[in-house]
Design a protein around this motif. Structure first.
Motif, PDB file in Angstrom:
ATOM      1  N   LEU A   1     -20.574 -11.481 -22.784  1.00  0.00           N
ATOM      2  CA  LEU A   1     -20.948 -11.077 -24.138  1.00  0.00           C
ATOM      3  C   LEU A   1     -21.166  -9.570 -24.266  1.00  0.00           C
ATOM      4  CD1 LEU A   1     -23.462 -13.937 -25.031  1.00  0.00           C
ATOM      5  CD2 LEU A   1     -21.008 -13.816 -25.508  1.00  0.00           C
ATOM      6  N   VAL A   2     -21.082  -8.849 -23.142  1.00  0.00           N
ATOM      7  CA  VAL A   2     -21.324  -7.411 -23.171  1.00  0.00           C
ATOM      8  C   VAL A   2     -20.114  -6.697 -23.767  1.00  0.00           C
ATOM      9  CG1 VAL A   2     -21.801  -5.364 -21.783  1.00  0.00           C
ATOM     10  CG2 VAL A   2     -22.862  -7.555 -21.194  1.00  0.00           C
ATOM     11  N   SER A   3     -20.372  -5.872 -24.763  1.00  0.00           N
ATOM     12  CA  SER A   3     -19.312  -5.041 -25.344  1.00  0.00           C
ATOM     13  C   SER A   3     -19.092  -3.841 -24.430  1.00  0.00           C
ATOM     14  CB  SER A   3     -19.709  -4.584 -26.754  1.00  0.00           C
ATOM     15  OG  SER A   3     -18.768  -3.656 -27.250  1.00  0.00           O
ATOM     16  N   ARG A   4     -17.906  -3.744 -23.864  1.00  0.00           N
ATOM     17  CA  ARG A   4     -17.636  -2.670 -22.921  1.00  0.00           C
ATOM     18  C   ARG A   4     -17.717  -1.298 -23.597  1.00  0.00           C
ATOM     19  NH1 ARG A   4     -18.356  -6.928 -20.298  1.00  0.00           N
ATOM     20  NH2 ARG A   4     -17.213  -7.346 -18.370  1.00  0.00           N
ATOM     21  N   GLU A   5     -17.302  -1.192 -24.847  1.00  0.00           N
ATOM     22  CA  GLU A   5     -17.349   0.093 -25.549  1.00  0.00           C
ATOM     23  C   GLU A   5     -18.798   0.513 -25.805  1.00  0.00           C
ATOM     24  OE1 GLU A   5     -15.632  -2.492 -26.441  1.00  0.00           O
ATOM     25  OE2 GLU A   5     -13.549  -1.900 -26.023  1.00  0.00           O
ATOM     26  N   ASP A   6     -19.639  -0.420 -26.262  1.00  0.00           N
ATOM     27  CA  ASP A   6     -21.040  -0.084 -26.538  1.00  0.00           C
ATOM     28  C   ASP A   6     -21.777   0.265 -25.252  1.00  0.00           C
ATOM     29  OD1 ASP A   6     -20.464  -0.620 -29.151  1.00  0.00           O
ATOM     30  OD2 ASP A   6     -21.356  -2.639 -29.146  1.00  0.00           O
ATOM     31  N   PHE A   7     -21.506  -0.466 -24.180  1.00  0.00           N
ATOM     32  CA  PHE A   7     -22.175  -0.182 -22.918  1.00  0.00           C
ATOM     33  C   PHE A   7     -21.771   1.194 -22.393  1.00  0.00           C
ATOM     34  CE2 PHE A   7     -23.081  -0.353 -18.415  1.00  0.00           C
ATOM     35  CZ  PHE A   7     -24.244  -1.103 -18.341  1.00  0.00           C
ATOM     36  N   ALA A   8     -20.490   1.517 -22.485  1.00  0.00           N
ATOM     37  CA  ALA A   8     -20.023   2.827 -22.024  1.00  0.00           C
ATOM     38  C   ALA A   8     -20.627   3.949 -22.864  1.00  0.00           C
ATOM     39  CB  ALA A   8     -18.495   2.881 -22.080  1.00  0.00           C
ATOM     40  N   ARG A   9     -20.750   3.743 -24.187  1.00  0.00           N
ATOM     41  CA  ARG A   9     -21.335   4.769 -25.051  1.00  0.00           C
ATOM     42  C   ARG A   9     -22.813   4.996 -24.713  1.00  0.00           C
ATOM     43  NH1 ARG A   9     -20.321   2.458 -29.298  1.00  0.00           N
ATOM     44  NH2 ARG A   9     -22.340   1.474 -29.676  1.00  0.00           N
ATOM     45  N   ASP A  10     -23.581   3.912 -24.507  1.00  0.00           N
ATOM     46  CA  ASP A  10     -24.994   4.050 -24.153  1.00  0.00           C
ATOM     47  C   ASP A  10     -25.160   4.673 -22.771  1.00  0.00           C
ATOM     48  OD1 ASP A  10     -25.551   2.897 -26.563  1.00  0.00           O
ATOM     49  OD2 ASP A  10     -25.984   0.893 -25.746  1.00  0.00           O
ATOM     50  N   LEU A  11     -24.247   4.371 -21.852  1.00  0.00           N
ATOM     51  CA  LEU A  11     -24.336   4.941 -20.509  1.00  0.00           C
ATOM     52  C   LEU A  11     -24.094   6.448 -20.549  1.00  0.00           C
ATOM     53  CD1 LEU A  11     -24.612   4.458 -17.455  1.00  0.00           C
ATOM     54  CD2 LEU A  11     -22.156   3.979 -17.373  1.00  0.00           C
ATOM     55  N   GLN A  12     -23.117   6.878 -21.338  1.00  0.00           N
ATOM     56  CA  GLN A  12     -22.814   8.306 -21.421  1.00  0.00           C
ATOM     57  C   GLN A  12     -23.935   9.104 -22.095  1.00  0.00           C
ATOM     58  OE1 GLN A  12     -19.038   8.087 -23.435  1.00  0.00           O
ATOM     59  NE2 GLN A  12     -17.865   8.299 -21.519  1.00  0.00           N
TER      60      GLN A  12
ATOM     61  N   GLN B   1     -32.199  -0.927 -17.438  1.00  0.00           N
ATOM     62  CA  GLN B   1     -32.521  -0.909 -18.861  1.00  0.00           C
ATOM     63  C   GLN B   1     -31.311  -1.261 -19.710  1.00  0.00           C
ATOM     64  OE1 GLN B   1     -34.134   2.984 -19.579  1.00  0.00           O
ATOM     65  NE2 GLN B   1     -36.053   2.584 -18.450  1.00  0.00           N
ATOM     66  N   LEU B   2     -30.152  -0.731 -19.353  1.00  0.00           N
ATOM     67  CA  LEU B   2     -28.941  -1.053 -20.111  1.00  0.00           C
ATOM     68  C   LEU B   2     -28.563  -2.522 -19.957  1.00  0.00           C
ATOM     69  CD1 LEU B   2     -26.726   2.114 -19.446  1.00  0.00           C
ATOM     70  CD2 LEU B   2     -27.954   1.507 -21.534  1.00  0.00           C
ATOM     71  N   MET B   3     -28.726  -3.066 -18.756  1.00  0.00           N
ATOM     72  CA  MET B   3     -28.419  -4.482 -18.552  1.00  0.00           C
ATOM     73  C   MET B   3     -29.368  -5.367 -19.352  1.00  0.00           C
ATOM     74  SD  MET B   3     -25.755  -4.710 -16.605  1.00  0.00           S
ATOM     75  CE  MET B   3     -25.825  -6.418 -16.106  1.00  0.00           C
ATOM     76  N   ASP B   4     -30.631  -5.005 -19.390  1.00  0.00           N
ATOM     77  CA  ASP B   4     -31.600  -5.790 -20.174  1.00  0.00           C
ATOM     78  C   ASP B   4     -31.315  -5.698 -21.669  1.00  0.00           C
ATOM     79  OD1 ASP B   4     -32.922  -6.576 -17.894  1.00  0.00           O
ATOM     80  OD2 ASP B   4     -34.413  -4.964 -17.980  1.00  0.00           O
ATOM     81  N   SER B   5     -30.732  -4.586 -22.091  1.00  0.00           N
ATOM     82  CA  SER B   5     -30.444  -4.417 -23.508  1.00  0.00           C
ATOM     83  C   SER B   5     -29.170  -5.153 -23.924  1.00  0.00           C
ATOM     84  CB  SER B   5     -30.304  -2.924 -23.827  1.00  0.00           C
ATOM     85  OG  SER B   5     -29.902  -2.726 -25.167  1.00  0.00           O
ATOM     86  N   HIS B   6     -28.136  -5.071 -23.115  1.00  0.00           N
ATOM     87  CA  HIS B   6     -26.839  -5.661 -23.497  1.00  0.00           C
ATOM     88  C   HIS B   6     -26.663  -7.087 -22.985  1.00  0.00           C
ATOM     89  CE1 HIS B   6     -24.880  -1.961 -25.120  1.00  0.00           C
ATOM     90  NE2 HIS B   6     -25.746  -1.350 -24.317  1.00  0.00           N
ATOM     91  N   ALA B   7     -27.266  -7.415 -21.846  1.00  0.00           N
ATOM     92  CA  ALA B   7     -27.147  -8.770 -21.273  1.00  0.00           C
ATOM     93  C   ALA B   7     -28.499  -9.169 -20.703  1.00  0.00           C
ATOM     94  CB  ALA B   7     -26.062  -8.817 -20.198  1.00  0.00           C
ATOM     95  N   PRO B   8     -29.445  -9.504 -21.584  1.00  0.00           N
ATOM     96  CA  PRO B   8     -30.789  -9.841 -21.096  1.00  0.00           C
ATOM     97  C   PRO B   8     -30.773 -11.034 -20.148  1.00  0.00           C
ATOM     98  CG  PRO B   8     -30.518 -10.482 -23.397  1.00  0.00           C
ATOM     99  CD  PRO B   8     -29.316  -9.675 -23.034  1.00  0.00           C
TER     100      PRO B   8
END
Length: 578
Positions: free
Chosen positions: A237-248, A273-280
């Motif tokens: 369910l993780v959006s790869r684009e959103d995760f990459a944007r938050d990581l950058q 933190q990013l994992m808990d936000s995108h894939a709790p």
């Protein structure tokens, strides 16, 4: 003998007191010697010899169905067995396959005589071939039955040959009491050396036969019942684009620290933190399923089709539906055999250059899987702390035994270029190291390694900076020093309550192993450049292994023999005990 509703007595054939009842037995080039008896719902074929192909089924009510039957010798059917698929009898050996996770063989061996034309040599050849096949299968193995060999007479040649044959296949005979009224041990129970399947054996004379009753208590590990609570993340369910944007946009990339410990900690906390936000992380309950790795959707569909065909036949009792069920069952069995063969062949051939994985698959096929054995305690936390204290104290004792003064330096000192610092690595070198590393994940990793490597182009500068800062200051980040330690018994059968019988196996985070490879690469280059490796060193050296060391020893021995010299071999095993 007349059984109601069993058959019309048409085409009745009688051979020496044998009554063939209607369509109960389908004959094809059949030669029968002996008597046929039907007792209730159980059919016993005594002294029956079938020469040729027996086509069709032998069926008595709903009790038993024998398909694809090939018989050479005596067949005895015992127990309340419902369905035996693909039953094969070779030289008085009946193999019941795929009934449970264990492998059972029931044995009936007639004494050799001129009347039955059965010799010990024939038995030995057939028995040896059977053991060659059956011992290669994984899982528990149990052979039991009347071998008609006097086990108590250990000096007899046939007993010696059988015992040696069993030992060569890793098997042992477990019955040592007389099992016959004449004082002979004719009935054997055979199991693997390393298995504790047989817990107790009781031999009793119940006066019902010339053979005694043998009661065996078996122990099998049952799978855990009920659902198991697991913590998991749904990465689909993780959006790869959103995760990459938050990581950058995270501090890890915008405000990286110049301290190696702070940067490594920031890497872990940012990804968590990013994992808990995108894939709790969620709690789920799932039932343990012990499905083999070769099991696929095609086999599942074939099993469903077989089950539907079986239900239809049992409901209608029509011959056409029985034939359809037999066809579906045979297709499923053939599909399973082909799938298993293809799976194991592919694993063996694809790992020819990886001995560790290759031997893992081979041991799995041979049933030599290692089960984790730990002391039986009520509190797991106390056991983990006790293991931690023991391993820590062991390391401290080893360190105390070694001091700079106790290490003697022999030979001439190295006068070449000294290795006093590490060179910083480029991003291309980091890419090469990560490609050579396995994508395994440790529990201490902030995210699954395969998932992290999907953003490798974004995280590459971070990886490079962490590695170079660690090499520059000569410091390993504190979080890289943490490991999941798993205690394993050094050898099977050792006392599981003694901590000194265990060895620690550490599972490190992924970046920690990348740092190890970076250090090893530069150290190995320096040792190779200045020829500092010992002449006979094989460990931790490229293109060297146990195989190359053994080849060198064998080659030197052969050269010595060719020159007519005397050769001696001395092996030294060092076992440290604290």
């Amino acid at each position: 003998m007349v059984l109601d509703d069993l058959m019309p007595l048409d085409d009745l054939m009688v051979f020496d007191d044998l009554m063939v009842l209607g369509d109960l037995i389908v004959l094809g080039d059949l030669m029968v010697l002996g008597n046929l008896m039907v007792l209730g719902g159980l059919m016993v074929l005594d002294d029956l010899m079938l020469l040729g192909d027996l086509v069709g089924d032998l069926m008595v009510g709903d009790l038993m169905m024998l398909d694809d039957l090939m018989v050479l010798g005596d067949l005895v059917v015992l127990g309340d067995l419902m369905v035996l698929n693909d039953l094969m009898v070779l030289g008085d050996l009946m193999v019941l396959d795929d009934l449970t996770d264990a492998e059972y063989l029931m044995f009936v061996g007639p004494p050799p005589s001129k009347a039955n034309k059965f010799s010990f040599g024939q038995f030995y050849d057939d028995f040896s071939k059977l053991l060659d096949d059956i011992t290669l299968k994984k899982g528990n193995l149990l052979l039991m039955g009347d071998f008609n060999i006097h086990y108590e007479s250990a000096c007899k040649p046939e007993v010696k040959k059988c015992v040696k044959l069993l030992e060569s296949h890793g098997l042992t005979q477990l019955v040592f009491e007389p099992t016959h009224r004449n004082g002979h041990t004719l009935d054997w129970i055979v199991a693997r050396h390393r298995e504790d399947v047989v817990q107790d054996i009781l031999v009793e004379d119940r006066q019902s036969s010339d053979h005694f009753w043998i009661t065996v208590e078996l122990s099998f590990l049952k799978p855990t019942e009920g659902p198991v609570e697991v913590q998991c993340r749904n990465l689909k369910l993780v959006s790869r684009e959103d995760f990459a944007r938050d990581l950058q946009s995270s501090k890890l990339l915008t405000e990286p620290s110049e301290d190696v410990n702070e940067l490594a900690d920031l890497y872990n906390t940012t990804l968590i933190q990013l994992m808990d936000s995108h894939a709790p992380c969620v709690t789920r309950y799932r039932r343990l399923r012990h499905e083999p790795q070769w099991y696929n959707d095609q086999i599942l569909l074939a099993k469903t089709h077989r089950r539907k065909s079986e239900r239809k036949w049992r409901k209608t009792r029509l011959e056409i539906h029985r034939q359809m069920y037999n066809m579906a069952r045979n297709e499923l069995n053939q599909l399973i055999r082909e799938t298993k063969s293809r799976y194991y062949n592919d694993n063996v051939f694809s790992n020819q250059q990886n001995p560790k994985v290759l031997f893992t698959h081979l041991f799995s096929l041979l049933g030599k899987t290692s089960n984790t054995t730990l002391p039986n305690v009520d509190d797991d936390l106390t056991l983990a702390n006790d293991f931690g204290k023991f391993f820590s104290s062991k390391i401290e004792k080893i360190r105390q035994e070694f001091s700079p003064e106790s290490i003697a330096v022999t030979g001439a000192r190295f006068q070449g270029e000294s290795f006093d610092s590490f060179d910083p690595l480029t991003e291309e070198q980091i890419i090469c190291i990560i490609k050579q590393s396995k994508g395994t994940t440790c529990t201490l990793d902030p995210a699954p390694t395969k998932f992290v490597l999907e953003y490798f182009d974004i995280l590459l500068p971070v990886f490079t900076q962490i590695i170079n800062l660690s090499l520059k200051c000569g410091t390993v980040p504190g979080c890289f020093k943490q490991a999941i330690v798993k205690p394993l018994l050094k050898k099977p059968g050792l006392d599981s309550t003694c901590f000194s019988n265990y060895r620690p196996v550490s599972n490190l985070p992924f970046l920690s192993k990348v740092l190890e490879r970076a250090v090893k690469m530069q150290v190995s280059q320096h040792l190779s450049k200045h020829d500092l490796y010992h002449k006979f060193q094989s460990a931790y050296r490229s293109f060297h292994s146990t195989e190359t060391a053994l080849l060198r020893v064998v080659n030197d021995l052969q050269w010595s023999v060719d020159r007519g010299e005397l050769s001696r071999s001395c092996s030294l095993g060092l076992i440290g005990r604290v």
